[in-house]
Design a protein around this motif. Sequence first.
Motif, PDB file in Angstrom:
ATOM      1  N   LEU A  20     -13.401  34.426 -17.914  1.00  0.00           N
ATOM      2  CA  LEU A  20     -12.366  34.034 -18.870  1.00  0.00           C
ATOM      3  C   LEU A  20     -12.449  34.737 -20.223  1.00  0.00           C
ATOM      4  CD1 LEU A  20     -11.985  30.266 -18.002  1.00  0.00           C
ATOM      5  CD2 LEU A  20     -10.631  32.218 -17.198  1.00  0.00           C
ATOM      6  N   PRO A  21     -13.626  35.005 -20.786  1.00  0.00           N
ATOM      7  CA  PRO A  21     -13.648  35.738 -22.059  1.00  0.00           C
ATOM      8  C   PRO A  21     -12.978  37.110 -21.965  1.00  0.00           C
ATOM      9  CG  PRO A  21     -15.753  34.678 -21.704  1.00  0.00           C
ATOM     10  CD  PRO A  21     -14.958  34.528 -20.425  1.00  0.00           C
ATOM     11  N   GLY A  22     -13.060  37.754 -20.811  1.00  0.00           N
ATOM     12  CA  GLY A  22     -12.394  39.025 -20.612  1.00  0.00           C
ATOM     13  C   GLY A  22     -10.876  38.916 -20.643  1.00  0.00           C
ATOM     14  N   GLN A  23     -10.362  37.707 -20.461  1.00  0.00           N
ATOM     15  CA  GLN A  23      -8.926  37.433 -20.534  1.00  0.00           C
ATOM     16  C   GLN A  23      -8.532  36.912 -21.916  1.00  0.00           C
ATOM     17  OE1 GLN A  23      -6.651  38.006 -18.144  1.00  0.00           O
ATOM     18  NE2 GLN A  23      -8.119  38.670 -16.603  1.00  0.00           N
ATOM     19  N   GLY A  24      -9.529  36.777 -22.803  1.00  0.00           N
ATOM     20  CA  GLY A  24      -9.242  36.243 -24.133  1.00  0.00           C
ATOM     21  C   GLY A  24      -9.204  34.725 -24.177  1.00  0.00           C
ATOM     22  N   LEU A  25      -9.737  34.088 -23.146  1.00  0.00           N
ATOM     23  CA  LEU A  25      -9.742  32.629 -23.074  1.00  0.00           C
ATOM     24  C   LEU A  25     -11.143  32.095 -23.345  1.00  0.00           C
ATOM     25  CD1 LEU A  25      -7.574  32.211 -19.851  1.00  0.00           C
ATOM     26  CD2 LEU A  25      -6.831  32.022 -22.243  1.00  0.00           C
ATOM     27  N   SER A  27     -13.800  28.696 -22.717  1.00  0.00           N
ATOM     28  CA  SER A  27     -13.967  27.567 -21.805  1.00  0.00           C
ATOM     29  C   SER A  27     -15.269  26.833 -22.085  1.00  0.00           C
ATOM     30  CB  SER A  27     -13.937  28.035 -20.353  1.00  0.00           C
ATOM     31  OG  SER A  27     -15.061  28.841 -20.071  1.00  0.00           O
ATOM     32  N   ARG A  28     -15.297  25.635 -21.561  1.00  0.00           N
ATOM     33  CA  ARG A  28     -16.495  24.803 -21.679  1.00  0.00           C
ATOM     34  C   ARG A  28     -16.538  23.872 -20.482  1.00  0.00           C
ATOM     35  NH1 ARG A  28     -17.737  20.241 -26.203  1.00  0.00           N
ATOM     36  NH2 ARG A  28     -19.819  19.754 -25.470  1.00  0.00           N
ATOM     37  N   MET A  29     -17.697  23.772 -19.841  1.00  0.00           N
ATOM     38  CA  MET A  29     -17.884  22.851 -18.734  1.00  0.00           C
ATOM     39  C   MET A  29     -18.038  21.447 -19.302  1.00  0.00           C
ATOM     40  SD  MET A  29     -18.260  23.206 -15.333  1.00  0.00           S
ATOM     41  CE  MET A  29     -19.062  24.757 -15.081  1.00  0.00           C
ATOM     42  N   VAL A  30     -17.299  20.507 -18.768  1.00  0.00           N
ATOM     43  CA  VAL A  30     -17.389  19.105 -19.173  1.00  0.00           C
ATOM     44  C   VAL A  30     -17.431  18.244 -17.924  1.00  0.00           C
ATOM     45  CG1 VAL A  30     -16.203  19.444 -21.391  1.00  0.00           C
ATOM     46  CG2 VAL A  30     -14.876  18.877 -19.382  1.00  0.00           C
ATOM     47  N   GLY A  31     -17.822  17.002 -18.087  1.00  0.00           N
ATOM     48  CA  GLY A  31     -17.754  16.070 -16.974  1.00  0.00           C
ATOM     49  C   GLY A  31     -19.073  15.682 -16.360  1.00  0.00           C
ATOM     50  N   PRO A  35     -18.197  17.907 -12.620  1.00  0.00           N
ATOM     51  CA  PRO A  35     -17.782  18.913 -13.596  1.00  0.00           C
ATOM     52  C   PRO A  35     -16.334  19.374 -13.433  1.00  0.00           C
ATOM     53  CG  PRO A  35     -19.131  19.914 -11.900  1.00  0.00           C
ATOM     54  CD  PRO A  35     -19.157  18.435 -11.651  1.00  0.00           C
ATOM     55  N   VAL A  36     -15.737  19.649 -14.569  1.00  0.00           N
ATOM     56  CA  VAL A  36     -14.443  20.319 -14.671  1.00  0.00           C
ATOM     57  C   VAL A  36     -14.586  21.351 -15.778  1.00  0.00           C
ATOM     58  CG1 VAL A  36     -13.071  18.369 -13.828  1.00  0.00           C
ATOM     59  CG2 VAL A  36     -13.499  18.602 -16.273  1.00  0.00           C
ATOM     60  N   LEU A  37     -13.643  22.279 -15.851  1.00  0.00           N
ATOM     61  CA  LEU A  37     -13.703  23.332 -16.854  1.00  0.00           C
ATOM     62  C   LEU A  37     -12.545  23.151 -17.823  1.00  0.00           C
ATOM     63  CD1 LEU A  37     -15.366  25.917 -17.460  1.00  0.00           C
ATOM     64  CD2 LEU A  37     -13.652  27.175 -16.135  1.00  0.00           C
ATOM     65  N   TRP A  38     -12.871  22.990 -19.096  1.00  0.00           N
ATOM     66  CA  TRP A  38     -11.860  22.876 -20.147  1.00  0.00           C
ATOM     67  C   TRP A  38     -11.603  24.295 -20.636  1.00  0.00           C
ATOM     68  CZ3 TRP A  38     -13.185  21.106 -25.723  1.00  0.00           C
ATOM     69  CH2 TRP A  38     -12.016  21.017 -26.488  1.00  0.00           C
ATOM     70  N   VAL A  39     -10.365  24.755 -20.569  1.00  0.00           N
ATOM     71  CA  VAL A  39     -10.008  26.120 -20.930  1.00  0.00           C
ATOM     72  C   VAL A  39      -8.923  26.087 -21.988  1.00  0.00           C
ATOM     73  CG1 VAL A  39      -9.123  28.325 -20.071  1.00  0.00           C
ATOM     74  CG2 VAL A  39     -10.543  26.898 -18.591  1.00  0.00           C
ATOM     75  N   TRP A  40      -9.061  26.945 -23.010  1.00  0.00           N
ATOM     76  CA  TRP A  40      -8.011  27.041 -24.020  1.00  0.00           C
ATOM     77  C   TRP A  40      -7.820  28.477 -24.465  1.00  0.00           C
ATOM     78  CZ3 TRP A  40     -12.781  25.051 -24.911  1.00  0.00           C
ATOM     79  CH2 TRP A  40     -13.510  25.550 -25.980  1.00  0.00           C
ATOM     80  N   THR A  48      -5.983  23.484 -20.926  1.00  0.00           N
ATOM     81  CA  THR A  48      -5.865  22.760 -19.665  1.00  0.00           C
ATOM     82  C   THR A  48      -7.259  22.456 -19.139  1.00  0.00           C
ATOM     83  OG1 THR A  48      -4.714  22.714 -17.532  1.00  0.00           O
ATOM     84  CG2 THR A  48      -5.795  24.782 -18.129  1.00  0.00           C
ATOM     85  N   ILE A  49      -7.314  21.600 -18.167  1.00  0.00           N
ATOM     86  CA  ILE A  49      -8.550  21.277 -17.460  1.00  0.00           C
ATOM     87  C   ILE A  49      -8.425  21.859 -16.053  1.00  0.00           C
ATOM     88  CG2 ILE A  49      -9.952  19.402 -16.484  1.00  0.00           C
ATOM     89  CD1 ILE A  49     -10.188  19.464 -19.469  1.00  0.00           C
ATOM     90  N   ILE A  50      -9.478  22.535 -15.593  1.00  0.00           N
ATOM     91  CA  ILE A  50      -9.503  23.147 -14.266  1.00  0.00           C
ATOM     92  C   ILE A  50     -10.375  22.288 -13.351  1.00  0.00           C
ATOM     93  CG2 ILE A  50      -9.997  25.229 -12.936  1.00  0.00           C
ATOM     94  CD1 ILE A  50      -8.038  25.649 -15.307  1.00  0.00           C
TER      95      ILE A  50
END
Length: 93
Positions: A20-25, A27-31, A35-40, A48-50
Amino acid sequence: MASGYTGERRVRLEALAELLPGQGLVSRMVGGDDPVLWVWHPRTGRQTIIFATPSHRGWLFLWSPGGQGSADELEHTAAALLQALDQAQGEQP
């Protein structure tokens, strides 16, 4: 209580998070145990949450509104996330 798929889910989410950093996004693992991935997107502020879930076609990533991507095609999934979150606020994808 964690599901039997927790370890596999975490590995798949972590693999996506690495791209995701390569896309300019960002993220943080939560849960914790589920686990789910919080991406902004830092520029648009959209987030969103993945979720990662097994399916008959292999593992899928799911996000709102209606997005999905294959865990077998991580680059494509990361690009689809960027497209979903890169929309100017108020625009429909």
